[in-house]
Design an enzyme around this catalytic site. Structure first.
Site, PDB file in Angstrom:
ATOM      1  N   ARG A  46       0.940  -0.817  -0.103  1.00  0.00           N
ATOM      2  CA  ARG A  46      -0.155   0.062  -0.094  1.00  0.00           C
ATOM      3  C   ARG A  46       0.359   1.330  -0.492  1.00  0.00           C
ATOM      4  NH1 ARG A  46      -2.111   2.249   4.242  1.00  0.00           N
ATOM      5  NH2 ARG A  46      -2.440  -0.304   5.427  1.00  0.00           N
ATOM      6  N   TYR A  97     -16.431  18.363 -13.887  1.00  0.00           N
ATOM      7  CA  TYR A  97     -16.374  17.138 -14.057  1.00  0.00           C
ATOM      8  C   TYR A  97     -17.624  17.035 -12.743  1.00  0.00           C
ATOM      9  CZ  TYR A  97     -15.454  12.158 -12.545  1.00  0.00           C
ATOM     10  OH  TYR A  97     -15.229  10.926 -12.940  1.00  0.00           O
ATOM     11  N   ASP A 168      -7.655  20.696 -12.760  1.00  0.00           N
ATOM     12  CA  ASP A 168      -7.874  19.449 -12.914  1.00  0.00           C
ATOM     13  C   ASP A 168      -7.281  20.098 -14.935  1.00  0.00           C
ATOM     14  OD1 ASP A 168      -9.248  17.493 -15.086  1.00  0.00           O
ATOM     15  OD2 ASP A 168     -10.909  17.267 -13.155  1.00  0.00           O
ATOM     16  N   LYS A 193      -8.356   9.320 -18.791  1.00  0.00           N
ATOM     17  CA  LYS A 193      -8.777   9.405 -20.514  1.00  0.00           C
ATOM     18  C   LYS A 193      -7.595   9.775 -21.038  1.00  0.00           C
ATOM     19  CE  LYS A 193     -13.026  10.666 -18.045  1.00  0.00           C
ATOM     20  NZ  LYS A 193     -12.693  10.601 -17.067  1.00  0.00           N
TER      21      LYS A 193
END
Length: 355
Positions: A46, A97, A168, A193
């Protein structure tokens, strides 16, 4: 480490690779490990992974900062918003978004923070809204309205007020816009994306030049467990290698389609910021015509994601959570890398079928 004197296309191809020594692989292998031998820097799955690190090195080099990868773009968003103090104010675009806007609405409904949604094209409004904010969240261009913000002016006002600024950069990619060069604190990506580019990866990323913020976000990622999958990180890095080629081609296609769509009688409005591969059109006949169009094509794929090699589109108001200020007939087009004449013919045939 990447050579900062190199140009972006070269950085995309060469960064995040093993050293050039005899018999070394050209690409970092996929390291499938949940547990490491104690005594090193990793300790546990992790906390880090060599495959993540390769992707993070490459994207960090492109954006000009230090990168952390996340399980999804939304987990990257959530980790940043988790840093906002109880009752503090976040300024964000009214058009953004949908996942980001929904997270802000959820946190506000639970009394965690105050979300102040603004028109990012009205710089004076945004600057005024920054006065008592702790975080200013920007998209430029916005999703799906494709509005462009004055990032340097807003950044200066926000930081003068003591607020951090996040951009973003999913739509623009680091090839078309580098917000860290404008002085913002954090850049966030849905690497699902354009960065990965093949519609087969869920991944998010945050990039910063602020070492303190990097450490805080790294600790939050470790504690929340919002870590990427190893295969996903490897695929995203593989996709990143051709980012410059894909962005160049999709942008060329988008610009040609914009020229033609602006002359089409069925299209009442074309929204395009002048760069990138995302175009939004508004059909004069409204929602029904838009829905029918998205179901009549053979090349254009009706899908809600974007930024892949394939061209896709959707009517955004089919989602009930999309703001009412987005026109019912708005269709967001993610222009891919196919031949532009075939893309245009497909749209024309679909339009003709509607009568």
């Amino acid at each position: 480490m990447s050579d900062p004197s190199l140009r972006p296309a070269t950085i995309a191809v060469t960064s995040g690779r093993p050293e050039h020594v005899p018999d070394a692989p050209l690409n970092h292998p996929i390291t499938m490990a949940a547990t490491y031998v104690a005594g090193g820097d990793l300790e546990y799955g992790r906390y880090g992974n060599p495959t993540w690190a390769a992707f993070e090195e490459a994207l960090g080099a492109l954006e000009g900062g230090r990168c952390l990868s996340f399980a999804t773009g939304l987990s990257a968003v959530a980790t940043i918003l988790d840093l906002v103090g109880q009752g503090q104010t976040v300024v964000a675009p009214r058009h953004a978004y949908n996942g980001t806007v929904m997270q802000l609405a959820d946190l506000e409904s639970r009394g965690r923070l105050t979300a102040r949604l603004v028109d990012v094209t009205n710089t004076d409004e945004v600057v005024a809204a920054c006065a008592d904010a702790s975080l200013v969240w920007l998209e430029s261009p916005t999703n799906p309205a494709l509005e462009v913000a004055d990032i340097p002016t807003i950044r200066a006002a926000a930081q003068e007020a003591g607020a951090y600024v996040v951009v973003d950069n999913t739509f623009a990619t680091p090839l078309l816009q580098q917000p860290l060069e404008m002085g913002v604190d954090l850049v966030v990506h849905s690497a699902t994306k354009y960065l990965s580019g093949h519609a087969d990866v869920l991944l998010g990323a945050v990039v910063t030049r602020n070492d303190e913020l990097f450490g805080v976000l790294k600790n939050r990622r470790d504690l929340l467990g919002a870590v990427p999958g190893t295969l996903e990180a490897w695929l995203a890095l593989r996709g990143l290698r051709t980012l410059h080629l894909r962005v160049e081609r999709s942008q060329q296609n988008a610009q040609e389609l914009v020229r033609r769509l602006r002359e089409h009688p069925a299209v009442s409005e074309v929204r395009y910021p002048g760069f990138g591969g995302i175009v939004s059109i508004v059909l004069g006949e409204g929602a029904l015509a838009a829905d029918l169009l998205t179901h009549k094509t053979t090349l254009w794929v009706h899908a809600t994601s974007l930024g892949g090699v394939e061209s896709s589109f959707e009517r955004r108001r089919r989602w009930k959570t999309e703001p009412a200020t987005i026109p019912d007939g708005l269709v967001r087009l993610s222009v891919g890398i196919e031949d532009v004449e075939d893309l245009w013919d497909d749209l024309e045939r679909a339009r003709d079928d509607l009568g």
